[in-house]
Design a protein around this motif. Sequence first.
Motif, PDB file in Angstrom:
ATOM      1  N   GLY A 146      38.468  32.201  40.872  1.00 40.96           N
ATOM      2  CA  GLY A 146      39.834  32.523  40.476  1.00 40.96           C
ATOM      3  C   GLY A 146      39.913  33.732  39.585  1.00 40.96           C
ATOM      4  N   ILE A 147      41.081  33.865  38.957  1.00 43.08           N
ATOM      5  CA  ILE A 147      41.332  34.970  38.042  1.00 43.08           C
ATOM      6  C   ILE A 147      41.564  34.369  36.661  1.00 43.08           C
ATOM      7  CG2 ILE A 147      42.887  36.864  37.484  1.00 43.08           C
ATOM      8  CD1 ILE A 147      43.545  37.003  40.506  1.00 43.08           C
ATOM      9  N   GLY A 148      40.702  34.699  35.729  1.00 48.39           N
ATOM     10  CA  GLY A 148      40.818  34.145  34.379  1.00 48.39           C
ATOM     11  C   GLY A 148      40.667  32.638  34.406  1.00 48.39           C
ATOM     12  N   SER A 157      42.528  29.091  39.047  1.00 51.26           N
ATOM     13  CA  SER A 157      41.712  29.047  40.252  1.00 51.26           C
ATOM     14  C   SER A 157      42.565  29.323  41.489  1.00 51.26           C
ATOM     15  CB  SER A 157      41.066  27.663  40.374  1.00 51.26           C
ATOM     16  OG  SER A 157      42.087  26.670  40.500  1.00 51.26           O
ATOM     17  N   TYR A 158      41.885  29.540  42.602  1.00 50.84           N
ATOM     18  CA  TYR A 158      42.582  29.599  43.875  1.00 50.84           C
ATOM     19  C   TYR A 158      42.798  28.176  44.379  1.00 50.84           C
ATOM     20  CZ  TYR A 158      41.976  34.613  44.366  1.00 50.84           C
ATOM     21  OH  TYR A 158      42.051  35.963  44.181  1.00 50.84           O
ATOM     22  N   ARG A 159      43.951  27.932  44.958  1.00 48.98           N
ATOM     23  CA  ARG A 159      44.236  26.642  45.574  1.00 48.98           C
ATOM     24  C   ARG A 159      43.523  26.601  46.926  1.00 48.98           C
ATOM     25  NH1 ARG A 159      49.196  24.756  48.851  1.00 48.98           N
ATOM     26  NH2 ARG A 159      48.870  22.512  48.896  1.00 48.98           N
ATOM     27  N   PRO A 160      42.660  25.596  47.148  1.00 50.38           N
ATOM     28  CA  PRO A 160      41.961  25.516  48.429  1.00 50.38           C
ATOM     29  C   PRO A 160      42.909  25.083  49.547  1.00 50.38           C
ATOM     30  CG  PRO A 160      41.097  23.872  46.873  1.00 50.38           C
ATOM     31  CD  PRO A 160      42.214  24.587  46.199  1.00 50.38           C
ATOM     32  N   CYS A 161      42.949  25.886  50.599  1.00 52.48           N
ATOM     33  CA  CYS A 161      43.870  25.639  51.707  1.00 52.48           C
ATOM     34  C   CYS A 161      43.199  25.941  53.041  1.00 52.48           C
ATOM     35  CB  CYS A 161      45.099  26.534  51.572  1.00 52.48           C
ATOM     36  SG  CYS A 161      46.114  26.180  50.136  1.00 52.48           S
ATOM     37  N   ALA A 192      53.494  32.840  41.053  1.00 54.09           N
ATOM     38  CA  ALA A 192      52.447  32.163  40.282  1.00 54.09           C
ATOM     39  C   ALA A 192      53.045  31.275  39.200  1.00 54.09           C
ATOM     40  CB  ALA A 192      51.490  33.174  39.664  1.00 54.09           C
ATOM     41  N   ALA A 193      54.095  31.741  38.557  1.00 55.25           N
ATOM     42  CA  ALA A 193      54.723  30.975  37.474  1.00 55.25           C
ATOM     43  C   ALA A 193      55.362  29.694  37.981  1.00 55.25           C
ATOM     44  CB  ALA A 193      55.773  31.838  36.774  1.00 55.25           C
ATOM     45  N   LYS A 194      55.883  29.709  39.207  1.00 55.88           N
ATOM     46  CA  LYS A 194      56.577  28.549  39.774  1.00 55.88           C
ATOM     47  C   LYS A 194      55.657  27.634  40.568  1.00 55.88           C
ATOM     48  CE  LYS A 194      60.843  31.127  40.483  1.00 55.88           C
ATOM     49  NZ  LYS A 194      61.734  31.678  41.497  1.00 55.88           N
ATOM     50  N   SER A 195      54.580  28.175  41.093  1.00 51.89           N
ATOM     51  CA  SER A 195      53.726  27.436  42.010  1.00 51.89           C
ATOM     52  C   SER A 195      52.785  26.495  41.282  1.00 51.89           C
ATOM     53  CB  SER A 195      52.908  28.413  42.860  1.00 51.89           C
ATOM     54  OG  SER A 195      52.087  27.713  43.749  1.00 51.89           O
ATOM     55  N   ARG A 196      52.977  25.222  41.501  1.00 53.70           N
ATOM     56  CA  ARG A 196      52.097  24.194  40.945  1.00 53.70           C
ATOM     57  C   ARG A 196      51.876  24.375  39.448  1.00 53.70           C
ATOM     58  NH1 ARG A 196      51.002  21.328  45.346  1.00 53.70           N
ATOM     59  NH2 ARG A 196      51.047  22.464  47.287  1.00 53.70           N
ATOM     60  N   LYS A 197      52.974  24.641  38.751  1.00 55.74           N
ATOM     61  CA  LYS A 197      53.000  24.763  37.288  1.00 55.74           C
ATOM     62  C   LYS A 197      52.083  25.872  36.780  1.00 55.74           C
ATOM     63  CE  LYS A 197      54.088  19.900  36.953  1.00 55.74           C
ATOM     64  NZ  LYS A 197      53.658  18.581  36.616  1.00 55.74           N
ATOM     65  N   GLY A 198      51.903  26.913  37.567  1.00 55.91           N
ATOM     66  CA  GLY A 198      51.102  28.046  37.146  1.00 55.91           C
ATOM     67  C   GLY A 198      49.608  27.809  37.154  1.00 55.91           C
ATOM     68  N   HIS A 236      47.452  27.856  39.667  1.00 56.04           N
ATOM     69  CA  HIS A 236      46.657  28.665  40.599  1.00 56.04           C
ATOM     70  C   HIS A 236      47.104  30.122  40.590  1.00 56.04           C
ATOM     71  CE1 HIS A 236      44.863  25.045  42.187  1.00 56.04           C
ATOM     72  NE2 HIS A 236      46.062  24.532  42.358  1.00 56.04           N
ATOM     73  N   CYS A 237      46.145  31.010  40.792  1.00 54.62           N
ATOM     74  CA  CYS A 237      46.429  32.438  40.866  1.00 54.62           C
ATOM     75  C   CYS A 237      46.798  32.857  42.286  1.00 54.62           C
ATOM     76  CB  CYS A 237      45.234  33.247  40.375  1.00 54.62           C
ATOM     77  SG  CYS A 237      43.720  32.961  41.309  1.00 54.62           S
ATOM     78  N   GLY A 238      46.539  31.979  43.240  1.00 52.37           N
ATOM     79  CA  GLY A 238      46.805  32.264  44.642  1.00 52.37           C
ATOM     80  C   GLY A 238      46.177  31.188  45.507  1.00 52.37           C
TER      81      GLY A 238
END
Length: 176
Positions: A13-15, A18-22, A101-107, A109-111
Amino acid sequence: MSSDWLGPDFPKGIGERSYRPCVGVFLINRDGLVWIGKRDDGSGESAYEYSWQMPQGGIDKDEDPQEAAFRELYEETSVKSVSLLEAAPQWFAYDYPPEVAAKSRKGKHCGQAQRWYALRFEGNDSEVDILNPPDGHSAEFGEWRWERAENLPGLIVPFKRPVYEAVVQAFSHLTA
């Protein structure tokens, strides 16, 4: 959540995020066209630009990515009549724009990092039922169609476009 079960090549991830596994599904029909659906914005339609995408979704903890691809395809399209053609050679990742990023899964994941699978559709179009998904799932698409692979990157939101370009390149030999 640790992503160790996804293998050593799963992107970092970034900082702190993490990345969401998809997974993603490149579903090809007998004519070499690829399935795409128009995302439902919650109102029974899509009122936003670039709303078309291929089936995709999250991988459950300790779930095999290939099994997740078949599950996600079924949950989103009701399609089961498929055969595996191949998996993409690597994970493809994209970063969320800051507002997503701010809205997705409470922030958290970075992507998303996605493992893509090319599947052959063995059924008839009547098998596709996006409006009444199985097992109590909510409809994610309001429309669907078969599309030429090379057109797919132009239909997806711009921040996902490089992944779609890579997926089309990885599987283009299957649609020729």
